[in-house]
Design a protein around this motif. Structure first.
Motif, PDB file in Angstrom:
ATOM      1  N   TYR A   1      87.100 -64.240  12.692  1.00  0.00           N
ATOM      2  CA  TYR A   1      87.125 -63.023  13.595  1.00  0.00           C
ATOM      3  C   TYR A   1      87.300 -61.710  13.159  1.00  0.00           C
ATOM      4  CZ  TYR A   1      92.122 -63.172  11.703  1.00  0.00           C
ATOM      5  OH  TYR A   1      92.961 -63.075  10.836  1.00  0.00           O
ATOM      6  N   ARG A   2      86.979 -60.863  13.995  1.00  0.00           N
ATOM      7  CA  ARG A   2      87.018 -59.545  13.411  1.00  0.00           C
ATOM      8  C   ARG A   2      88.354 -58.735  13.240  1.00  0.00           C
ATOM      9  NH1 ARG A   2      82.357 -59.878  16.576  1.00  0.00           N
ATOM     10  NH2 ARG A   2      80.364 -59.571  15.426  1.00  0.00           N
ATOM     11  N   CYS A   3      88.448 -58.187  12.247  1.00  0.00           N
ATOM     12  CA  CYS A   3      89.806 -57.516  12.059  1.00  0.00           C
ATOM     13  C   CYS A   3      89.667 -55.973  11.836  1.00  0.00           C
ATOM     14  CB  CYS A   3      90.479 -58.149  10.759  1.00  0.00           C
ATOM     15  SG  CYS A   3      91.756 -57.214  10.090  1.00  0.00           S
ATOM     16  N   PHE A   4      90.270 -55.162  12.613  1.00  0.00           N
ATOM     17  CA  PHE A   4      90.207 -53.822  12.716  1.00  0.00           C
ATOM     18  C   PHE A   4      91.404 -53.057  11.866  1.00  0.00           C
ATOM     19  CE2 PHE A   4      88.045 -55.436  16.050  1.00  0.00           C
ATOM     20  CZ  PHE A   4      86.849 -54.868  16.257  1.00  0.00           C
ATOM     21  N   CYS A   5      92.122 -53.769  11.339  1.00  0.00           N
ATOM     22  CA  CYS A   5      93.331 -53.328  10.532  1.00  0.00           C
ATOM     23  C   CYS A   5      92.739 -52.281   9.168  1.00  0.00           C
ATOM     24  CB  CYS A   5      94.172 -54.259   9.829  1.00  0.00           C
ATOM     25  SG  CYS A   5      94.814 -55.133  11.231  1.00  0.00           S
ATOM     26  N   THR A   6      93.296 -51.050   9.231  1.00  0.00           N
ATOM     27  CA  THR A   6      93.017 -50.305   8.227  1.00  0.00           C
ATOM     28  C   THR A   6      93.709 -50.792   6.796  1.00  0.00           C
ATOM     29  OG1 THR A   6      95.167 -48.838   8.507  1.00  0.00           O
ATOM     30  CG2 THR A   6      92.850 -48.404   9.830  1.00  0.00           C
ATOM     31  N   PRO A   7      93.246 -50.278   5.700  1.00  0.00           N
ATOM     32  CA  PRO A   7      93.789 -50.446   4.435  1.00  0.00           C
ATOM     33  C   PRO A   7      95.325 -50.221   4.359  1.00  0.00           C
ATOM     34  CG  PRO A   7      91.812 -49.658   3.994  1.00  0.00           C
ATOM     35  CD  PRO A   7      91.971 -49.538   5.551  1.00  0.00           C
ATOM     36  N   GLU A   8      95.447 -49.106   5.126  1.00  0.00           N
ATOM     37  CA  GLU A   8      96.786 -48.541   5.373  1.00  0.00           C
ATOM     38  C   GLU A   8      97.799 -49.636   6.009  1.00  0.00           C
ATOM     39  OE1 GLU A   8      94.229 -46.670   6.198  1.00  0.00           O
ATOM     40  OE2 GLU A   8      94.449 -45.987   4.033  1.00  0.00           O
TER      41      GLU A   8
ATOM     42  N   ILE B   1     101.882 -54.207   5.910  1.00  0.00           N
ATOM     43  CA  ILE B   1     101.964 -55.638   6.215  1.00  0.00           C
ATOM     44  C   ILE B   1     102.588 -56.047   4.977  1.00  0.00           C
ATOM     45  CG2 ILE B   1     101.182 -57.675   6.847  1.00  0.00           C
ATOM     46  CD1 ILE B   1      99.097 -56.293   8.688  1.00  0.00           C
ATOM     47  N   ARG B   2     102.002 -55.834   4.131  1.00  0.00           N
ATOM     48  CA  ARG B   2     102.491 -56.479   2.604  1.00  0.00           C
ATOM     49  C   ARG B   2     103.647 -56.012   2.556  1.00  0.00           C
ATOM     50  NH1 ARG B   2      97.777 -54.759  -0.195  1.00  0.00           N
ATOM     51  NH2 ARG B   2      96.288 -55.969   1.102  1.00  0.00           N
ATOM     52  N   GLU B   3     104.033 -54.743   2.684  1.00  0.00           N
ATOM     53  CA  GLU B   3     105.492 -54.150   2.046  1.00  0.00           C
ATOM     54  C   GLU B   3     106.482 -54.920   3.112  1.00  0.00           C
ATOM     55  OE1 GLU B   3     106.431 -51.998  -0.052  1.00  0.00           O
ATOM     56  OE2 GLU B   3     104.527 -52.234  -0.849  1.00  0.00           O
ATOM     57  N   GLU B   4     106.043 -55.145   4.441  1.00  0.00           N
ATOM     58  CA  GLU B   4     107.089 -55.797   5.150  1.00  0.00           C
ATOM     59  C   GLU B   4     107.258 -57.208   4.860  1.00  0.00           C
ATOM     60  OE1 GLU B   4     106.640 -56.590   9.994  1.00  0.00           O
ATOM     61  OE2 GLU B   4     105.942 -54.678   9.241  1.00  0.00           O
ATOM     62  N   CYS B   5     106.243 -58.096   4.243  1.00  0.00           N
ATOM     63  CA  CYS B   5     106.087 -59.276   4.051  1.00  0.00           C
ATOM     64  C   CYS B   5     107.109 -59.270   2.631  1.00  0.00           C
ATOM     65  CB  CYS B   5     105.002 -59.926   3.488  1.00  0.00           C
ATOM     66  SG  CYS B   5     103.829 -60.278   4.901  1.00  0.00           S
TER      67      CYS B   5
END
Length: 486
Positions: free
Chosen positions: A110-117, A122-126
């Motif tokens: 699937y296409r993902c439009f999330c920016t690197p930021e 998300i990584r921080e949240e994890c």
RNA sequence: GGCCCCAUAGUCUAGCGGUCUAGGACGUUGGCCUCUCACGCCGAAAUCCCGGGUUCAAGUCCCGGUGGGGUCACCA
């Protein structure tokens, strides 16, 4: 190896032209080559140049030269051609995009439009929630496919990710360890196609291995944990997966994965200090592998003759410089005096080398016989710093800052593509500037570090002639020496 | 930290249930050879990570622990 004969053996080594030719690449290439030869199969060289950011123009030639120097030869590759080309991944982008479309169409991607930021958030949240391992939350998977396509067509930047099952486990058979099983919950929705249109390793690798009819993927152990992604990709495409053979990783003295911080890893370094190619090849051959009997010194044809995966051991072999030297000694002693003379001439006592050195010592020698003593460090490996212990300091600079700073400078040199005097000087001066250290102090240290002398021809020209790999090694040794001084 | 891989001297390894009082090599070390040094030769020290099983018998098989490593990127 009866079970290896189901289909024609076709193996490959797939280096990425991002830097110096790595001993690890040589190591893996060697085993691929030996296996292919043993099985009467083909050995392919494929250049994985899909990372435009890390790509280095001079790197590919350096890698092919180094591999040839080592004695491994490929049947197909960018330089020799073959029926399965092109052998540069950068020239196959249309192919990857086409297969990526298939995955998109079948709902496996699937296409993902999330920016690197966003991804970083998300990584921080994890991390905050202690979710292990940190993974993409698949938010873009919810976007309607048609809608996503429309957005992408409209020019919105996006990547394509593969769909990993929510649960269950992925199994695969490793030729050397048997069944390996990894839970799907451990695997992230891997990016297959980057926003620049280039594929990531995972996609390109699987598509190419399939298209090139690779029968066995012989690569380093560090790939084990991402193999499930590859296995899944083969499933999604409905292709037969190759056999997996994960070789142990070459190690530093402390058992960590071999790295340039702790060991010279460029094949050029070993060539430059006068290791014979066949000796390096033989040395790499006994890393994680035993010939049988009590023999350690054997030729490539001999290795091929008796080659078997059963002879591979899985403990990570430490790349022991001492044993390499001993191995090299065996090969030097096996040469006739005449052959040794030729080897010496070919190595460094040649016209090309003299032409580089002559201008530097021209006005510094009174007789031709002064040459040897005035250039000894241009023909040696490591040099001794003990005689200069008193001089290895910079006023006002703590010892710790000094050796760490030196290491930083070496890292700057690592980033250089060439090693011309002007570049070395520019980097070195910038370093002095950054540190606020006087050039005369820093350069004095560099002189002792790279030549083992307190006097030499102009520093940067001299360093350029000594060469990048040896200079880096010597300066790291210098840092180490300073660190250990009381 | 999650997951995965690995585990014989400082290092590279042999060993694939009994022939192991664990073999070879690097390194270390003693000696011989010798005008020196090196080579070569002879010798020495040094290892089965720990604990449970299985078995008549375990370095060798199984489980657990410990230790080491790898991996968790729009890098390969």
């Amino acid at each position: 190896m009866a079970d290896d004969t189901q289909r024609p053996v076709r193996v490959r080594v797939a280096p990425s032209p991002t830097g110096d030719p790595h001993v690890g690449t040589g190591y893996i290439a060697l085993f691929n080559y030996a296996f292919a030869q043993k099985m009467g199969g083909k050995f392919i060289l494929r250049i994985e140049d899909t990372d435009q950011n890390r790509y280095r123009a001079d790197s590919e030639a350096a890698i092919t030269d180094a591999l040839n120097w080592l004695g491994v030869q490929w049947d197909e590759g960018p330089d020799v051609g073959g029926d399965y080309g092109p052998y540069h991944q950068s020239k196959r982008t249309a192919i990857y995009q086409e297969y990526c479309e298939k995955l998109l169409a079948s709902g496996h991607a699937y296409r993902c439009f999330c920016t690197p930021e966003t991804l970083a958030e998300i990584r921080e949240e994890c991390k905050a929630k202690k979710i292990n391992p940190p993974m993409y939350d698949r938010r873009c998977k919810a976007i309607d496919a048609a809608e996503a396509k429309k957005r992408a067509d409209a020019g919105e930047t996006c990547v394509v990710r593969m769909v990993i099952p929510r649960d269950g486990t992925i199994k695969f058979e490793d030729r050397l360890r048997g069944e390996v099983e990894i839970s799907a919950s451990q695997i992230d929705d891997q990016v297959l196609l980057k926003s620049d249109g280039f594929p990531t390793y995972h996609l390109a690798n699987v598509v190419d291995d399939y298209l090139m009819e690779i029968s066995h993927v012989v690569r380093a152990e560090e790939w084990i944990s991402s193999t499930p992604k590859h296995v899944l990709l083969y499933q999604y495409f409905g292709w037969q997966a190759p056999e997996w053979v994960h070789m142990p990783l070459l190690r530093n003295n402390n058992k960590s994965k071999i790295s340039k911080r702790k060991n010279p890893v460029s094949i050029h370094y070993y060539r430059d200090i006068g290791i014979l190619p066949d000796a390096l090849r033989n040395f790499l051959s006994i890393m994680g592998y035993s010939f049988g009997g009590d023999r350690e010194v054997f030729s490539l044809p001999e290795m091929i003759e008796g080659f078997s995966w059963e002879r591979v051991s899985l403990g990570g072999p430490v790349f022991d410089q001492d044993k390499l030297r001993w191995m090299n000694e065996q090969y030097i002693h096996a040469l006739s005096p005449e052959e040794l003379a030729d080897a010496l001439i070919e190595w460094r006592y040649n016209r090309e080398r003299m032409v580089q050195i002559a201008p530097l010592i021209h006005k510094r020698i009174k007789t031709l016989s002064d040459f040897a003593s005035s250039t000894e460090y241009m023909f040696s490996g490591d040099v001794d710093y003990a005689p200069f212990a008193e001089k290895l300091k910079i006023p006002e600079v703590p010892k710790k800052d000094l050796w760490k700073g030196l290491l930083e400078l070496v890292d700057e040199y690592d980033k250089l593509i060439g090693f011309e005097a002007e570049e070395v000087e520019a980097v070195s001066r910038a370093f002095c500037e950054k540190k606020g250290w006087k050039p005369k102090h820093v350069f004095g240290l560099l002189r002792i570090g790279s030549t083992g002398r307190k006097a030499s021809p102009p520093l940067f020209e001299t360093m350029a002639v000594i060469g990048k790999d040896i200079c880096r090694r010597r300066l790291r040794e210098l840092a180490e020496f300073i660190k250990k001084m009381k």
